[in-house]
Design a protein around this motif. Sequence first.
Motif, PDB file in Angstrom:
ATOM      1  N   PRO A  17      35.877  80.746  43.107  1.00 15.90           N
ATOM      2  CA  PRO A  17      35.075  81.726  43.873  1.00 15.90           C
ATOM      3  C   PRO A  17      33.772  81.131  44.409  1.00 15.90           C
ATOM      4  O   PRO A  17      33.354  81.462  45.527  1.00 15.90           O
ATOM      5  CB  PRO A  17      34.778  82.836  42.866  1.00 15.90           C
ATOM      6  N   TRP A  18      33.179  80.236  43.654  1.00 10.42           N
ATOM      7  CA  TRP A  18      31.944  79.601  44.115  1.00 10.42           C
ATOM      8  C   TRP A  18      32.219  78.740  45.345  1.00 10.42           C
ATOM      9  O   TRP A  18      31.444  78.758  46.307  1.00 10.42           O
ATOM     10  CB  TRP A  18      31.353  78.757  42.983  1.00 10.42           C
ATOM     11  N   HIS A  21      32.758  80.995  48.363  1.00 12.58           N
ATOM     12  CA  HIS A  21      31.460  81.480  48.827  1.00 12.58           C
ATOM     13  C   HIS A  21      30.719  80.392  49.598  1.00 12.58           C
ATOM     14  O   HIS A  21      30.152  80.658  50.678  1.00 12.58           O
ATOM     15  CB  HIS A  21      30.628  81.964  47.639  1.00 12.58           C
TER      16      HIS A  21
END
Length: 69
Positions: A17-18, A21
């Motif tokens: 997810p990082w 993003h």
Amino acid sequence: MTMLMLSVIRALAVLVPWLVHLATWLVARSLNMPQPIVHDTSVFVAAQVYAVEMRVGRALCQQLQSWFR
């Protein structure tokens, strides 16, 4: 062995997810657009690509089935 795999999976669960993003932020920054618009557009495009792939795959499977009958 299982503890190592569990730690790798946990690391990936945090890292993916990082990275998404970060990629969204970089694309938004390079296009000079707000990040939510880039994110929503990418989700829409991914859904459209998936739908097209499913239609093409279904058509190919039907074609193969008709050849083998």
